[in-house]
Structures are given as structure tokens and as C-alpha cells.
Scaffold this motif. Sequence first.
Motif, mmCIF file in Angstrom:
data_model
loop_
_atom_site.group_PDB
_atom_site.id
_atom_site.type_symbol
_atom_site.label_atom_id
_atom_site.label_comp_id
_atom_site.label_asym_id
_atom_site.label_seq_id
_atom_site.Cartn_x
_atom_site.Cartn_y
_atom_site.Cartn_z
ATOM 1 N N GLY A 84 -14.584 3.288 -4.300
ATOM 2 C CA GLY A 84 -15.401 2.946 -3.152
ATOM 3 C C GLY A 84 -14.478 2.361 -2.101
ATOM 4 N N ARG A 85 -14.815 1.173 -1.591
ATOM 5 C CA ARG A 85 -13.946 0.550 -0.582
ATOM 6 C C ARG A 85 -13.194 -0.651 -1.141
ATOM 7 N NH1 ARG A 85 -15.180 1.990 5.484
ATOM 8 N NH2 ARG A 85 -15.275 4.226 5.022
ATOM 9 N N GLN A 86 -13.146 -0.752 -2.465
ATOM 10 C CA GLN A 86 -12.457 -1.880 -3.106
ATOM 11 C C GLN A 86 -10.937 -1.826 -2.917
ATOM 12 O OE1 GLN A 86 -13.489 -1.297 -7.190
ATOM 13 N NE2 GLN A 86 -15.478 -2.313 -7.021
ATOM 14 N N LEU A 87 -10.342 -3.029 -2.849
ATOM 15 C CA LEU A 87 -8.885 -3.155 -2.860
ATOM 16 C C LEU A 87 -8.454 -4.064 -4.007
ATOM 17 C CD1 LEU A 87 -8.154 -3.803 0.947
ATOM 18 C CD2 LEU A 87 -7.940 -1.625 -0.306
ATOM 19 N N VAL A 88 -7.311 -3.775 -4.602
ATOM 20 C CA VAL A 88 -6.676 -4.712 -5.540
ATOM 21 C C VAL A 88 -5.303 -5.075 -4.989
ATOM 22 C CG1 VAL A 88 -7.934 -4.014 -7.615
ATOM 23 C CG2 VAL A 88 -5.860 -2.797 -6.985
ATOM 24 N N ARG A 89 -4.859 -6.266 -5.344
ATOM 25 C CA ARG A 89 -3.627 -6.806 -4.773
ATOM 26 C C ARG A 89 -2.358 -6.183 -5.372
ATOM 27 N NH1 ARG A 89 -6.990 -11.342 -4.649
ATOM 28 N NH2 ARG A 89 -6.637 -12.833 -2.938
ATOM 29 N N ILE A 90 -1.349 -6.040 -4.533
ATOM 30 C CA ILE A 90 0.031 -5.842 -4.975
ATOM 31 C C ILE A 90 0.746 -7.160 -4.716
ATOM 32 C CG2 ILE A 90 2.180 -4.576 -4.601
ATOM 33 C CD1 ILE A 90 0.437 -2.277 -3.456
ATOM 34 N N GLY A 91 1.202 -7.837 -5.778
ATOM 35 C CA GLY A 91 1.761 -9.175 -5.610
ATOM 36 C C GLY A 91 0.697 -10.159 -5.186
ATOM 37 N N TRP A 144 10.006 -4.290 -7.110
ATOM 38 C CA TRP A 144 8.977 -4.881 -7.978
ATOM 39 C C TRP A 144 9.085 -6.413 -8.073
ATOM 40 C CZ3 TRP A 144 10.912 -0.199 -10.577
ATOM 41 C CH2 TRP A 144 9.993 0.845 -10.587
ATOM 42 N N GLU A 145 9.892 -7.053 -7.225
ATOM 43 C CA GLU A 145 10.015 -8.508 -7.353
ATOM 44 C C GLU A 145 8.670 -9.169 -7.144
ATOM 45 O OE1 GLU A 145 10.615 -12.705 -6.087
ATOM 46 O OE2 GLU A 145 9.677 -11.070 -4.977
ATOM 47 N N GLU A 146 7.868 -8.632 -6.220
ATOM 48 C CA GLU A 146 6.576 -9.242 -5.888
ATOM 49 C C GLU A 146 5.510 -8.954 -6.936
ATOM 50 O OE1 GLU A 146 6.263 -11.355 -3.676
ATOM 51 O OE2 GLU A 146 7.467 -10.909 -1.901
ATOM 52 N N HIS A 147 5.803 -8.077 -7.882
ATOM 53 C CA HIS A 147 4.733 -7.642 -8.784
ATOM 54 C C HIS A 147 5.225 -7.537 -10.231
ATOM 55 C CE1 HIS A 147 0.612 -6.131 -9.022
ATOM 56 N NE2 HIS A 147 1.052 -5.444 -10.048
ATOM 57 N N GLY A 148 5.827 -8.615 -10.709
ATOM 58 C CA GLY A 148 6.157 -8.687 -12.132
ATOM 59 C C GLY A 148 7.549 -8.217 -12.505
ATOM 60 N N GLY A 149 8.304 -7.708 -11.536
ATOM 61 C CA GLY A 149 9.673 -7.287 -11.834
ATOM 62 C C GLY A 149 9.748 -5.903 -12.431
ATOM 63 N N GLY A 150 10.969 -5.414 -12.591
ATOM 64 C CA GLY A 150 11.100 -4.099 -13.200
ATOM 65 C C GLY A 150 12.409 -3.383 -12.921
ATOM 66 N N SER A 151 13.204 -3.856 -11.964
ATOM 67 C CA SER A 151 14.481 -3.170 -11.751
ATOM 68 C C SER A 151 15.677 -4.058 -12.052
ATOM 69 C CB SER A 151 14.586 -2.632 -10.313
ATOM 70 O OG SER A 151 14.548 -3.679 -9.373
ATOM 71 N N VAL A 152 15.528 -5.371 -11.943
ATOM 72 C CA VAL A 152 16.692 -6.253 -12.099
ATOM 73 C C VAL A 152 17.228 -6.228 -13.528
ATOM 74 C CG1 VAL A 152 17.450 -8.673 -12.028
ATOM 75 C CG2 VAL A 152 16.154 -7.705 -10.123
ATOM 76 N N ALA A 153 16.344 -6.090 -14.522
ATOM 77 C CA ALA A 153 16.813 -6.111 -15.920
ATOM 78 C C ALA A 153 17.871 -5.034 -16.161
ATOM 79 C CB ALA A 153 15.636 -5.933 -16.881
ATOM 80 N N GLU A 164 15.878 -27.873 -2.571
ATOM 81 C CA GLU A 164 14.485 -27.602 -2.913
ATOM 82 C C GLU A 164 14.239 -27.873 -4.393
ATOM 83 O OE1 GLU A 164 11.790 -23.983 -1.677
ATOM 84 O OE2 GLU A 164 12.956 -23.445 -3.453
ATOM 85 N N VAL A 165 13.079 -28.453 -4.702
ATOM 86 C CA VAL A 165 12.647 -28.661 -6.094
ATOM 87 C C VAL A 165 11.182 -28.259 -6.194
ATOM 88 C CG1 VAL A 165 12.298 -30.307 -7.971
ATOM 89 C CG2 VAL A 165 14.239 -30.600 -6.406
ATOM 90 N N GLU A 166 10.910 -27.190 -6.910
ATOM 91 C CA GLU A 166 9.525 -26.745 -7.072
ATOM 92 C C GLU A 166 9.165 -26.640 -8.551
ATOM 93 O OE1 GLU A 166 7.119 -26.305 -4.965
ATOM 94 O OE2 GLU A 166 8.294 -26.702 -3.155
ATOM 95 N N GLY A 167 7.881 -26.766 -8.840
ATOM 96 C CA GLY A 167 7.414 -26.582 -10.211
ATOM 97 C C GLY A 167 6.933 -25.159 -10.470
ATOM 98 N N GLY A 168 6.689 -24.406 -9.387
ATOM 99 C CA GLY A 168 6.185 -23.041 -9.540
ATOM 100 C C GLY A 168 7.014 -22.069 -8.725
ATOM 101 N N GLY A 169 6.529 -20.848 -8.654
ATOM 102 C CA GLY A 169 7.225 -19.817 -7.903
ATOM 103 C C GLY A 169 8.331 -19.177 -8.716
ATOM 104 N N GLY A 170 8.769 -18.017 -8.272
ATOM 105 C CA GLY A 170 9.830 -17.313 -8.988
ATOM 106 C C GLY A 170 10.469 -16.288 -8.084
ATOM 107 N N SER A 171 11.425 -15.575 -8.622
ATOM 108 C CA SER A 171 12.195 -14.612 -7.833
ATOM 109 C C SER A 171 12.817 -13.600 -8.786
ATOM 110 C CB SER A 171 13.293 -15.351 -7.058
ATOM 111 O OG SER A 171 14.281 -15.813 -7.964
ATOM 112 N N ASP A 172 13.699 -12.770 -8.251
ATOM 113 C CA ASP A 172 14.456 -11.850 -9.095
ATOM 114 C C ASP A 172 15.199 -12.581 -10.210
ATOM 115 O OD1 ASP A 172 13.847 -9.323 -8.124
ATOM 116 O OD2 ASP A 172 15.440 -9.337 -6.630
ATOM 117 N N ALA A 173 15.384 -13.890 -10.036
ATOM 118 C CA ALA A 173 16.092 -14.668 -11.055
ATOM 119 C C ALA A 173 15.349 -14.705 -12.378
ATOM 120 C CB ALA A 173 16.330 -16.088 -10.562
#
Lengths: 253, 253, 253
Positions: B25-32, B122-131, B196-205
Motif C-alpha cells: 500500500g503506502r507503507q514505508l519502513v526505515r533504512i537505518g 550498510w553502516e546505517e543498517h547493521g553493517g555488512g562490508s567492514v568485516a 566525546e563520551v557517549e553511552g550509545g551510538g555506533g559506527s563502522d568500528a
Amino acid sequence: MLVFGTPRTAVFAHLDSIGFTVRYGRQLVRIGGPQVESGYRLVGHDAQGDVACTLAVDDETGELSYEFTRDIERGTELTFACDFRETADTVQSCYLDNRLGVWNALRLAETLEHGILVFSCWEEHGGGSVAYLAKHIYETYGVRQALISDITWVTEGVHAGQGVAISLRDSLIPRRSYVERIRQIAKAAGIPHQLEVEGGGGSDAKELQHSTQPWDWCFVGAPEDHVHSPDELVDKRDIASMLALYQVLMREL
Amino acid sequence: MLVFGTPRTAVFAHLDSIGFTVRYGRQLVRIGGPQVESGYRLVGHDAQGDVACTLAVDDETGELSYEFTRDIERGTELTFACDFRETADTVQSCYLDNRLGVWNALRLAETLEHGILVFSCWEEHGGGSVAYLAKHIYETYGVRQALISDITWVTEGVHAGQGVAISLRDSLIPRRSYVERIRQIAKAAGIPHQLEVEGGGGSDAKELQHSTQPWDWCFVGAPEDHVHSPDELVDKRDIASMLALYQVLMREL
Amino acid sequence: MLVFGTPRTAVFAHLDSIGFTVRYGRQLVRIGGPQVESGYRLVGHDAQGDVACTLAVDDETGELSYEFTRDIERGTELTFACDFRETADTVQSCYLDNRLGVWNALRLAETLEHGILVFSCWEEHGGGSVAYLAKHIYETYGVRQALISDITWVTEGVHAGQGVAISLRDSLIPRRSYVERIRQIAKAAGIPHQLEVEGGGGSDAKELQHSTQPWDWCFVGAPEDHVHSPDELVDKRDIASMLALYQVLMREL
């Protein structure tokens, strides 16, 4: 793992089932994500013999336990009791996810010339075998194309009887160019199929996506209703189109 | 992946963007994890041609949909429409995260003598190339020092205009001795920076931390305001200090 | 990593501790999953010298901060102040998880003929060293049997003083045949032990389960009360049976 000819593509079908582990007293903890409803019949085996008990769900807390004539030994695994039902149009049973994916791989084996069939484990509970199988396959055969032979969900967009689902994404997003090739092959072959788009869910592809090899993957499987219950229901036309599509894909990919 | 001279350190800049996938229909799901607000302009392309539609967020359920003159094909990817704004002091646009990280890597390439530039996905969506890229880099070049060229958040402790952020941790914690070396080099070079000191968030790291090679990593990037919206805003002084710090680090690490 | 003789089995004991990182102002963010209670004494070190401060938990928001005579530098790591208490029957202290697992490995080293002792890091905070250590071990020594030398929980099913716990599962499920071998060896040796079944929790085994090698693993460790607090409490009989079981297992597995 079965290797045929000069493989270009590997089919992953998981063998493991959702269920329950006996904890302390009469407590149960989940294996994977089973549906729970008081009265579901469960079976298993411990040192005292066979077990055929009943699931109980606490209305207030949601806590799980079993009802049985004796205590079951700690650590015993329980699965849904199988009540296989077949009509002219459908099959219904627990564990069509993923007995049908396995059946698809075995039927495929009857005519397969080139390809790898992989029977994996722990798919329902966090994974654990695909990472090393994928590494072995890639390093031994140079194969990095995968098809996930598994069962998906009937939803408002994927309907029973309208053909095997080609998943464009679930919780993860496969490489678009690979999925496009699969769509083109399905279309050219005239095999009934549906396109699935989900924001959640996963499969053996999770381990491929995060692997140390550059796998391409696509989930291709029939949809079922009453997911993860003793009453999983699949339309036979979707099973037929699933096998037909795998036969073409293993030749042309 | 670009390799210069005899590399000791690899810079990871992700190419992918957050956005949305058209469902049923007109639904959307998120990327990241995009910000969502009714009225955001989205663009894409399907077999019927270009798409320029509008995001709608249901006030009650939070469900996402689009408004457009026609139906968009299932599986179509939509991204924020770009409205690039520049002043003497700032740049503002969607996807500064991570176009600026990529820009930083490309500018770095102009003078880089020794090092590896990695453009990941894929950094924004669970990763997949850095490994697999990290495995290839380590096994081919023996490199296991990484810098994450990405954009972080303006917070109560990290302010626009006060310099590139060196992250001491996010949801994961890098090896302290490596981060200390980076802090010493930044200090000795007199380049404006913030800790910077954060408790959340992530990256290619994330993929480096969990890899099968002993990578050291540190996130070094300018902070932005209005994160993951069409209005990401970065101070030019922070971009300048980001590039300056990378130039020194790639020489001295 | 210590390698003895011709190893068949590797023991993993993690060295890292839960705690807190100083963020901005007087904010703290967690390292791993420490219990929090206003008044807990914390220690650390920054460029201005030693730190001995007090944890404060906001009753409304649950936010964490510290009380101290001066500001502590951003990024400083704080751990529980150690108050070691010993009776005839028990030891009590912060970080028995996993100082006791490390102690067990070191005591094991005194008589070990064949085996590998691995001291890992980041176990409390998402992992990060076992993946590459496991790969190195498997590729160098062909070893793929693991024991997790770590501390578990006193629960309604696992009691202090009744022996080391052999875990049949936690959030992950190990291969049953391997766990059965361990149970048989423990039983034949007459060493007091208890069987644990949990639906949550994890250990260094997470990285083994998801590794690119086919590891078998089992968590074998004494239970503690007051988990992840400054008052972790373990019965000496459980420590003794833990060491005794490891000595037998490393001979017979």
C-alpha cells in the motif's frame, strides 16, 4: 553440506526448531520465538522416558510452565507435538518452518547439477553454524552467492497461494543488484512469485551479511500463516513455485 | 578501497544513507534510523520514473507512509530530498553524515603518502562490508590501526565550532592506549578538538571491534546538529580541524 | 594466552570489570551492567591524581552521577572500591566475577599438562578479543573445545554451597553432545555440581558461538549472590569444586 558439480550458488536450509527448555520446578524458557498458548501439546524425552505434556501460560505474568504427571529433568528440550494435516490445497503442521525449506533443498538435490546444499543449525536461536560453513564454502569453492530456503509470513502484502516470496529486505537489506537478477530470472521463467518487504525478521542470511566473506544473499521461500505455532499452514501452490524457482535459479544464477 | 604507499592506518568512511523502503500500500519502513516528520520531502526512482513524494507520520501509531500522485513500486528506496545550504560559517543538508566523512577521506587523498582509504556500506543498517574489508586489509597489508571518518552529535559536552570530536567511547569502548596516542598527537599538533563520551551510538568500528583481527580503532569526526534529519548542520571550523587532524594522524600514527 | 603441552581444550577467563565512564559535568555512563545504588564507593585515576568518589542515582530519572571534591576528567574510568571480606565459608568482594574465574585458571596452571589458558577482555561490554583469539587458537593448535571459566548467579535453581554450576544454556544454547560429555565426566569424578538453565545472560561463549570456527563450549563456574555489585558473595565449597572439575575436565575432555 552437499556439493554438486562446479558450484556457483549455495542454498541454506536450517534444520533446527523452536521450542522450550525445562528450567527449575515446572518453569520453561524459550528456544527461539515460539507462539505460546495454554494447552499446546509438547513432547520430549529425558532419562525417565518419553514426555508428552501440556504448555501453561500464566495470564498475569506470561510465565511459562508445563503440566505433566511427573517432574521433567532440568535442561530437557520440548517441542510442539506434531499434528500433520493435509488437504488438496494445503499442508498444516508445526515446523513447516523449516521442514519445508529442508524438503525444498532435498527435492532440489534430485536434479541439481551444480550447487551446494547447506543444512544449518541454531537459526532460530541467534545463529552459530553459518559463519563457519560460509567461510569453508567461500575458501574451498569460491562460492559467494546464497539463497535462503526458508519459510516467511503471510501478511497484508504476501498472500497464500500467490507464489513463492522473493524478499527484498527484512531486518537486513541484501545487495540490490543480486536481488534484481533473481527477480529477472523469476519473471523470465514465468514462475508465480510475490515481492516481500519487511522491517523486521531475519534468517541464516544474518550470518552471511556479517561474515568475513563478501556474500550476496536473498531469502526465497513460501509464506505461511500461524507462524511459529503448532498450526503453521502453507498453500501447496506456493511450495510448488518455491521448488520451481530454485530449480531455475540454480541453473541460471 | 584506495591504498597509498606503505600503509600503517586505514580510514573508514561509510557511503550509505538512511532512508525508507516502500512496503505494501503506502507503507514505508526505515533504512537505518532517520528522523521522521510529516512533510519531509523524499525522492527515489522506480520503473515508472522519478519519484518526489512527501513523508506522513501517523500521530497515533507512529506508522510511516508517503503521499504521492501515484503508487510507488514495492521495494523502492526513498531518501531525503537534498536542500544544500551554505553560509560563511556552516553547511547544512541531509546526509552530511556521512558525505562529510567521505569528503574528508577524499581531501585526505590529495596529500596522503601512506595509508588506506576505505569506503564502506550498510553502516546505517547493521553493517555488512567492514568485516570482510577489514580481514582483507589485515591479511594483505598487516594494517590494524583504524580511524572512523564519520560525523557525530552536538551534545551538552560537544559543541559546534570547538573542533573535531575524538570519541573516547560510544556503545563500544576502544583500546585506551590507542586513543591516548591520538589525543597526544592532536594536542602536540595544536589542532582544536573535543573529547566525546557517549553511552550509545555506533559506527563502522562495531565490525572492527568484533572482527577476527586485533584492530585498534577510534572515531574522529566533526559534530552535527539535527542528526539524521534533512537539516544536518555542521560548523566549517569543525570540518577544517577534522581534515587537519587526519592529515597529522596519518603521518604520525 | 598460555599454551601447555599438546592442547585439546581452551579455558577462557575474562579480565575486564564492569564500572563507569565519566561523561560531561558529573554524569556517568555504564561500562557493562553494574548494579547502581547511591552511596557505592568508586575509585579511579585521572591526570590530577587519584579519585575516590561516591555514586549517586537520581530517584526520578535513574541518571547516574558522582559526588567528589573536584571535577573528574572526561573519559576517566571508575570501578567499585574493593572491600574484600573473607569468612571460614565465603569470600565477598566486588569483581569476584571474574577474579575468581581468573584465579581458577591460574590455579589450574599449577598442574596443567595439556591445554590453553586464555585471558580475555571486553566480556562485560559487548566482546572484542575472543573472536581473534579463537581464530588464532583454532588455526595454530586445531583446538575447538572451550570451557568458560566465569561466575554465574545464585537463583531458585542454583544454590550457594552445592557445587560448581554446569550451564546447560543461557541466552545461547551450546551443542548438547559436548555438554553431555562434561556432565558425564563430572558425575564419574564425583565432584559436587549443579545444572543451570537460564533464558538470558551470556559470556565469552557468545563470541565462540558466532565465530568462524566450529567451537564447542560450555560455561562451568561457581555461582555468586549480589551479582555485579560491590558485595559479590561466593561459597568456598563452590570455588573448590570449580577448580576440581576443571582439573578433571582438562585431563579427560
